[in-house]
Scaffold this active site. Structure first.
Site, mmCIF file in Angstrom:
data_model
loop_
_atom_site.group_PDB
_atom_site.id
_atom_site.type_symbol
_atom_site.label_atom_id
_atom_site.label_comp_id
_atom_site.label_asym_id
_atom_site.label_seq_id
_atom_site.Cartn_x
_atom_site.Cartn_y
_atom_site.Cartn_z
ATOM 1 N N ASP A 101 -4.122 -0.708 3.101
ATOM 2 C CA ASP A 101 -4.261 -2.053 2.552
ATOM 3 C C ASP A 101 -4.311 -3.128 3.631
ATOM 4 O OD1 ASP A 101 -4.404 -4.228 0.866
ATOM 5 O OD2 ASP A 101 -2.744 -3.635 -0.397
ATOM 6 N N HIS B 237 -3.128 -0.211 -6.578
ATOM 7 C CA HIS B 237 -1.782 -0.695 -6.895
ATOM 8 C C HIS B 237 -1.329 -0.216 -8.274
ATOM 9 C CE1 HIS B 237 -2.106 -2.911 -3.241
ATOM 10 N NE2 HIS B 237 -3.011 -3.750 -3.716
ATOM 11 N N HIS C 78 -7.955 2.768 0.946
ATOM 12 C CA HIS C 78 -7.985 1.314 0.712
ATOM 13 C C HIS C 78 -7.527 0.571 1.960
ATOM 14 C CE1 HIS C 78 -8.075 -2.295 -1.806
ATOM 15 N NE2 HIS C 78 -6.928 -2.654 -1.268
#
Length: 437
Positions: free
Chosen positions: A328, A279, A66
């Site tokens: 992220d 998450h 991610h």
């Protein structure tokens, strides 16, 4: 008759082959970059070219599940507090929007290239790019609606890192709310327009995933359509899930259930192992069982930076949820640090130690698995994440003479790297048999 492809071999002091820790790993790689032999110890007959990697650990290349590469552009820009700044995820988001709307196509390429160079330097050989900059800042498509996606692809090709392009669907600012002006370039206008872009990229052989941004940004009807498309074509399905309590409250108000329950009702979880919840911090008790068999991508440095909260890793593992790691926002590009912080957060949450140890009691091995096979599984690239026969030779080496590992027993070096070190000790990286660092 055609000539046999040229084969080269690599040796090192220690390493991981096919998930097992070995001394004196020996790996043969053919001209296509595929592993054709992997064993402990050098065989009697070897190819003419054998590279001795020296006092090093030979490890699989890491898989980053991610990333928002463009957010590297705000590194350092969100760490000064104004007099009236609430200093939350939501205030950080405003700075992110400003950066997102300042980038033209060439700037998207440049910031993504710089980010991917950092990833490669950190031993990351494949990245899942959760990409939502699609159009011009006013929302109008470029002449090629996939212009910005192509800049991401160009950056990955320039650097030599593998890419799974997680194309993001974004439709609104929240329940019943049109997109904010700063969100317009994220939006395709309809599911059909989004899927037309996906079809073009798939036809060109680009590795693609379907990615509704969040329950805030994607209505229920869109989730159903996107899930059906992903399942029909066997594509990975990724989504931000329960990153913030406000997201849960808004979902409860609109749909009368949690985001995870909405995903289940919308068909997102019907294909085993295909869904990744990014998450998944603020879950209801029933949500863990609902996610069983699917993936959760933890991004601990970003989650700490944004004050999101701590992922309840132990609960996920008890419910057979598979874990992966991501960088992220790319404030930190280092899956070694992501892995360590995941373990340390669980220690703080439970007030215990060695929380993520595998069946043999090894924490380092378990964390390496999350940074390699966990990411590969999440991105639908299960041929990656291991050095084994038939897999691409995606690998990195860790210098045992690096100051952070000097005079440490090599048998303990993996634990030392993942629980005390950083990716700075990584000194060579191979992608598909090609040395990239």
């Amino acid at each position: 008759m055609s000539e046999e492809p040229e084969t080269v071999a690599y040796t090192a002091a220690f390493g991981q082959l096919a998930g097992a820790w070995v001394s004196a790993p020996y790996v043969e790689v053919d001209a296509a970059g595929t592993v054709v032999r992997a064993q402990s110890g050098r065989p009697e007959h070897t190819p003419p070219i054998v590279y001795d990697l020296g006092r090093a650990l030979l490890l699989p290349g890491m898989v980053n599940a991610h990333s928002h590469a463009f957010q590297r552009a705000i590194r350092g820009a969100t760490h000064r507090r104004g007099a009236h700044d609430p200093s939350s995820f939501w205030s950080w988001r405003e700075a992110m929007y400003r950066a997102a709307n300042s980038l033209d196509p060439e700037a998207v390429f440049t910031v993504t290239r710089d980010c991917y160079r950092e990833m490669l330097r950190a031993g990351i050989t494949c990245v899942g790019e959760f990409h939502y900059l699609h159009h011009a800042p006013d929302g109008r498509p470029y002449a090629d609606p996939n212009e910005l996606s192509r800049q991401v692809i160009r950056a990955a090709n320039t650097v030599g890192i593998r890419l799974v392009l997680l194309e993001v669907y974004y439709a609104r600012a929240g329940a019943g709310r049109e997109p904010l002006p700063e969100q317009r370039r994220f939006c395709d206008g309809s599911v059909d327009a989004y899927l037309r872009r996906i079809d073009v990229l798939r036809a060109e052989g680009i590795a693609i995933g379907v990615a509704p941004h969040s329950v805030r940004a994607a209505p229920r009807e869109a989730l159903r359509e996107l899930a059906a498309y992903a399942h029909q074509h066997g594509l990975p399905l990724h989504m931000h899930v329960s990153e913030q309590p406000q997201e849960n409250a808004e979902c409860q108000a609109e749909h009368g259930c949690s985001p995870v329950a909405l995903l289940a009702a919308s068909g997102c979880l019907t294909r085993p192992g295909a869904f990744t919840a990014v998450h998944a911090i603020h879950l209801d008790p029933d949500d863990f069982a609902t996610l069983s068999g699917h993936n959760v991508c933890a991004c601990p440095t970003t989650e700490a930076d944004l004050g999101d909260g701590i992922i309840p890793v132990g609960e996920h593992l008890r419910h057979d949820v598979q874990l992966a790691l991501g960088s992220d926002s790319n404030a930190v590009v280092d899956l070694v640090q992501e892995a360590r912080l995941l373990e340390m957060h669980e220690r703080l949450r439970t007030r215990a130690r060695l929380c993520l140890a595998d069946r043999d009691g090894h924490v380092g091995h378990a964390l390496l698995s999350l940074a390699t096979r966990g990411g590969a599984r999440s991105l639908g690239r299960t041929e990656l994440g291991e050095i084994r026969v038939g897999a691409p030779f995606d690998a990195c080496t860790v210098d045992l003479d690096h100051p952070s590992l000097a005079r440490i027993d090599p048998a303990l070096a993996l634990d030392a790297l993942l629980l005390s070190g950083t990716a700075a000790a990584i000194d060579r990286v191979f992608v598909g048999g090609v040395r990239r660092l």
